[in-house]
Design a protein around this motif. Structure first.
Motif, PDB file in Angstrom:
ATOM      1  N   VAL A  25    -102.172   7.488   9.890  1.00 24.00           N
ATOM      2  CA  VAL A  25    -102.933   8.464   9.104  1.00 24.00           C
ATOM      3  C   VAL A  25    -103.103   7.962   7.678  1.00 24.00           C
ATOM      4  O   VAL A  25    -104.175   8.045   7.086  1.00 24.00           O
ATOM      5  CB  VAL A  25    -102.229   9.846   9.118  1.00 24.00           C
ATOM      6  CG1 VAL A  25    -102.914  10.793   8.130  1.00 24.00           C
ATOM      7  CG2 VAL A  25    -102.260  10.439  10.517  1.00 24.00           C
ATOM      8  N   GLN A  26    -102.010   7.395   7.127  1.00 27.20           N
ATOM      9  CA  GLN A  26    -102.066   6.880   5.759  1.00 27.20           C
ATOM     10  C   GLN A  26    -103.103   5.764   5.637  1.00 27.20           C
ATOM     11  O   GLN A  26    -103.790   5.644   4.626  1.00 27.20           O
ATOM     12  CB  GLN A  26    -100.680   6.334   5.353  1.00 27.20           C
ATOM     13  CG  GLN A  26    -100.547   6.035   3.868  1.00 27.20           C
ATOM     14  CD  GLN A  26    -100.350   7.284   3.042  1.00 27.20           C
ATOM     15  OE1 GLN A  26     -99.563   8.142   3.394  1.00 27.20           O
ATOM     16  NE2 GLN A  26    -101.073   7.404   1.952  1.00 27.20           N
ATOM     17  N   ALA A  27    -103.216   4.942   6.688  1.00 21.38           N
ATOM     18  CA  ALA A  27    -104.154   3.812   6.684  1.00 21.38           C
ATOM     19  C   ALA A  27    -105.526   4.195   7.222  1.00 21.38           C
ATOM     20  O   ALA A  27    -106.371   3.336   7.427  1.00 21.38           O
ATOM     21  CB  ALA A  27    -103.578   2.662   7.500  1.00 21.38           C
TER      22      ALA A  27
ATOM     23  N   GLY B 140    -103.485  12.986  13.941  1.00 23.40           N
ATOM     24  CA  GLY B 140    -102.115  12.798  13.483  1.00 23.40           C
ATOM     25  C   GLY B 140    -101.263  14.036  13.687  1.00 23.40           C
ATOM     26  O   GLY B 140    -100.123  13.960  14.148  1.00 23.40           O
ATOM     27  N   ILE B 141    -101.815  15.205  13.354  1.00 25.31           N
ATOM     28  CA  ILE B 141    -101.074  16.467  13.528  1.00 25.31           C
ATOM     29  C   ILE B 141    -100.757  16.682  15.006  1.00 25.31           C
ATOM     30  O   ILE B 141     -99.638  17.064  15.374  1.00 25.31           O
ATOM     31  CB  ILE B 141    -101.889  17.638  12.961  1.00 25.31           C
ATOM     32  CG1 ILE B 141    -101.991  17.520  11.427  1.00 25.31           C
ATOM     33  CG2 ILE B 141    -101.267  18.971  13.342  1.00 25.31           C
ATOM     34  CD1 ILE B 141    -102.934  18.525  10.809  1.00 25.31           C
TER      35      ILE B 141
ATOM     36  N   LEU C  74     -89.966   7.993  20.548  1.00 26.48           N
ATOM     37  CA  LEU C  74     -90.813   9.081  20.048  1.00 26.48           C
ATOM     38  C   LEU C  74     -90.750   9.172  18.528  1.00 26.48           C
ATOM     39  O   LEU C  74     -91.766   9.364  17.858  1.00 26.48           O
ATOM     40  CB  LEU C  74     -90.375  10.414  20.668  1.00 26.48           C
ATOM     41  CG  LEU C  74     -90.842  10.680  22.100  1.00 26.48           C
ATOM     42  CD1 LEU C  74     -90.161  11.911  22.656  1.00 26.48           C
ATOM     43  CD2 LEU C  74     -92.356  10.856  22.144  1.00 26.48           C
ATOM     44  N   TYR C  75     -89.507   9.033  17.991  1.00 31.89           N
ATOM     45  CA  TYR C  75     -89.362   9.135  16.545  1.00 31.89           C
ATOM     46  C   TYR C  75     -89.972   7.928  15.841  1.00 31.89           C
ATOM     47  O   TYR C  75     -90.587   8.044  14.782  1.00 31.89           O
ATOM     48  CB  TYR C  75     -87.894   9.287  16.159  1.00 31.89           C
ATOM     49  CG  TYR C  75     -87.320  10.632  16.546  1.00 31.89           C
ATOM     50  CD1 TYR C  75     -87.956  11.810  16.167  1.00 31.89           C
ATOM     51  CD2 TYR C  75     -86.150  10.734  17.299  1.00 31.89           C
ATOM     52  CE1 TYR C  75     -87.442  13.046  16.523  1.00 31.89           C
ATOM     53  CE2 TYR C  75     -85.626  11.963  17.663  1.00 31.89           C
ATOM     54  CZ  TYR C  75     -86.280  13.124  17.273  1.00 31.89           C
ATOM     55  OH  TYR C  75     -85.776  14.327  17.625  1.00 31.89           O
TER      56      TYR C  75
ATOM     57  N   SER D 255     -94.799   5.999  13.116  1.00 29.76           N
ATOM     58  CA  SER D 255     -96.002   5.168  13.222  1.00 29.76           C
ATOM     59  C   SER D 255     -97.265   5.990  13.037  1.00 29.76           C
ATOM     60  O   SER D 255     -98.247   5.524  12.447  1.00 29.76           O
ATOM     61  CB  SER D 255     -96.022   4.465  14.581  1.00 29.76           C
ATOM     62  OG  SER D 255     -97.172   3.680  14.731  1.00 29.76           O
ATOM     63  N   THR D 256     -97.272   7.225  13.538  1.00 26.97           N
ATOM     64  CA  THR D 256     -98.454   8.088  13.367  1.00 26.97           C
ATOM     65  C   THR D 256     -98.729   8.345  11.886  1.00 26.97           C
ATOM     66  O   THR D 256     -99.874   8.341  11.448  1.00 26.97           O
ATOM     67  CB  THR D 256     -98.241   9.426  14.101  1.00 26.97           C
ATOM     68  OG1 THR D 256     -98.177   9.168  15.508  1.00 26.97           O
ATOM     69  CG2 THR D 256     -99.390  10.391  13.814  1.00 26.97           C
TER      70      THR D 256
END
Length: 623
Positions: free
Chosen positions: A51-53, A61-62, A39-40, A46-47
């Motif tokens: 979002v960054q990409a 993402g939230i 999960l982490y 990874s999420t």
């Protein structure tokens, strides 16, 4: 014999109970720890990368971060609810604040993602997220190691118990001979089979989860063209994932040494790469750099390298980082820059083209009325020329009659020069009107309109239209702009008002056009109003009268005059031109920004001037 068999069965049941306890307490807990780590790593870290990409939206993402936070908390509570040894309790106590820290970071992450700022997100990811998640992952790994060790001890204990129970059962078998043998063998076979099945099932499950995790990492890494690497501080040994090898376009072999790996970068960028690596190694500062890169096969790429330091007993022992091919991103970025630059050039060129077209339209609008203007000049010259002709004829008669003396000659010269001056001034006025104003100039709006009405006032008088100019008291009427263009605007509006009055005025009622000049309250604007009694503008077209080529005059109109008037006032002079219906006519209002006051003497006193020419004045303007 019976008691021996019973003892054997009890021992077998104890083995079964221990296996079930081991499964419920150790194997399930191992699975929970694995899920919590995933999960982490996948749902949280990874999420953030996605979002960054821009691979997922901010809202997605939230949602993923919140779900990961909720799931991890449920798993952690489940883990703590197990029957734990002293060593496990100690590790749980050490892990608890790390879980709290990650929860706090997750809450901060949700707030940051709500702001939708990738720069802030990137900084937070490097400076806060990694430093919170990494220690927790390591601590969960320690818990997993303890669980594995205890599972091994349980398995070893079960083996010993099995041997002991087997010996007991064998003794019972020998005692009860044939009868006991079948029953005991059957029971032992069931227990052994079930035990082996439990162990095999859990082992296969762990292997399958590990295999799936590896496949997932390889697949997502290949899709995103991103791999991982580590650098051992003591040995300077580099380890790469498969995707890093693929980006380098080399086979998966023994990792290259540090110096060989540097050769993939152009010489001019190597110092920057080494400097950032040294800073990360010495200070622990996170590394994030974009560099050009040349593969083994000569392909030229752009690479993003990120890394953070891993500590052991307060000392940096290795770097762990990512290695991503961002060539396509850089290409798109460069292409956008090029398009933006080209767009700026296109906007500038189009603006200049439009300004030239507008100036051309202004000039064409003037030239369209050239015939009328020449007629006006001819009209204004006719009587002065007649006067000069009469004077010359009178001079001949006076000479024959002996009336020529110094006084007579002075009178002839004075009268003739007045006519010549008037004719010359008429030519100058019309010539200046046709010359476009090239630069902005400070001018008096009141004087500008008076000059215009002195040239064209009699035209409106011939149509039985009374034109008046009203200036409010203490009006500051100076502005920066284009004087001749403003005259053109005023003349366009006056002509439109005149046409409306003439088309309406079948009963020959006196037509009126009132021109007013004033200021707003703080005298920051010159307010110029032109109001007529021509019946107003139909409500269904009043919003369109400033559109290019829109006209209410049919084939008699071009639809250019009011469009160019609005363009001159709003685009060239920074003011505004509006229209509305009032009483029995229309009112055009021009707002112009007042110029800096030169002197209080420039203020206008209240005055009203009528430009209603008499028939005699129309016949002979020079009188």
């Amino acid at each position: 014999m019976g008691s021996t068999i019973i003892l054997g069965f009890k021992e077998m049941k104890a083995i079964k109970d221990r296996f079930e306890f081991s499964y419920d307490n150790d194997v399930v807990m191992l699975s929970d720890l694995k899920k919590m780590s995933d999960l982490y790593v996948f749902d949280l870290v990874s999420t953030v990368h996605k979002v960054q990409a821009s691979k997922v939206t901010w809202e997605e993402g939230i949602k993923a971060v919140m779900e990961a936070q909720q799931k991890s908390n449920r798993l952690w509570n489940s883990i703590k609810a197990n029957t734990l040894t002293a060593e496990e309790l100690q590790l749980i106590a050490e892990t608890e604040p790390l879980v709290t820290s990650v929860n706090n970071v997750s809450n901060q992450l949700i707030d940051i993602m709500s702001q939708k700022d990738k720069t802030v997100l990137k900084t937070f990811r490097h400076d806060n997220l990694y430093s919170a998640v990494d220690p927790l992952i390591h601590k969960l790994a320690e818990l997993s190691d303890v669980q594995l060790k205890q599972s091994k001890e349980q398995l070893q204990s079960s083996k010993i118990s099995y041997i002991r129970s087997k010996n007991i059962l064998m003794f019972g078998v020998l005692s009860v001979l044939f009868l006991s043998f079948f029953g005991t063998a059957y029971i032992v076979g069931i227990i052994i089979k079930k035990t082996k099945a439990i162990i095999k099932r859990e082992r296969d499950l762990q292997v399958e989860e590990l295999r799936n995790a590896i496949i997932l990492l390889d697949t997502t890494g290949h899709i995103a063209r991103i791999g991982g690497w580590t650098l051992n501080v003591d040995t300077m040994k580099i380890s790469w994932t498969r995707e890093v090898y693929d980006i380098h376009e080399i086979d998966v072999i023994q990792p290259l040494d540090f110096n060989t790996a540097l050769e993939f970068y152009p010489p001019e960028v190597r110092p920057d790469l080494i400097a950032q690596l040294n800073e990360c190694l010495t200070t622990g500062k996170n590394m994030d750099i974009e560099l050009p890169f040349i593969t083994t096969k000569g392909s030229r790429l752009w690479i993003n390298i990120q890394a953070n330091a891993q500590y052991k007993k307060g000392k940096i022992v290795r770097l762990i980082g990512s290695f991503q091919d961002i060539t396509r991103h850089k290409y798109v970025e460069d292409e956008l820059k090029r398009l933006n630059n080209n767009l700026n050039d296109m906007v500038i060129a189009e603006t200049e083209k439009r300004l030239k077209q507008e100036q051309m339209l202004i000039q064409q609008s003037k030239m369209a009325s050239m015939g009328e203007m020449i007629g006006l000049i001819a009209h204004q010259w006719r009587q002065p020329l007649n006067a000069v002709g009469i004077t010359i004829q009178d001079l001949e008669d006076a000479y024959k009659c002996g009336e020529v003396n110094d006084k007579y000659i002075d009178n002839v010269v004075d009268t003739t020069m007045k006519q010549v001056y008037f004719m010359s001034k008429t030519v100058d006025d019309f010539r200046d009107f046709f010359i476009p104003s090239k630069e902005k100039a400070l001018f008096d709006v009141k004087l500008n309109i008076e000059e215009l009405l002195s040239m064209f006032g009699h035209v409106f008088s011939k149509s039985n239209i009374h034109v008046s100019l009203q200036v409010e008291e203490d009006t500051f009427a100076f502005t920066d702009g284009y004087p001749n263009e403003l005259k053109q605007v005023i003349l366009n509006i006056l002509n439109n008002s005149s046409d409306a009055i003439v088309s309406k005025n079948c009963s020959k009622v006196q037509g009126t056009i009132e021109i007013g000049i004033g200021n707003n309250e703080d005298k920051s604007e010159v307010l110029l109003s032109i109001k007529d009694n021509g019946g107003g503008i139909p409500e269904n077209v009043i919003e369109r009268i400033f559109e290019p080529y829109f006209t209410t005059k049919g084939t008699d109109g071009t639809g250019v005059g009011l469009y160019m008037s609005k363009t001159i006032i709003e685009t060239n002079m920074g003011g505004s031109l509006t229209v509305r219906n009032v009483d029995d006519g229309a009112e055009f209002v021009i707002r112009l920004i007042t110029a800096e006051r030169q002197s209080e003497q420039q203020q206008c006193v209240s005055a009203k001037v009528d430009y209603n020419f008499s028939k005699e004045e129309i016949m002979y303007l020079s009188s």
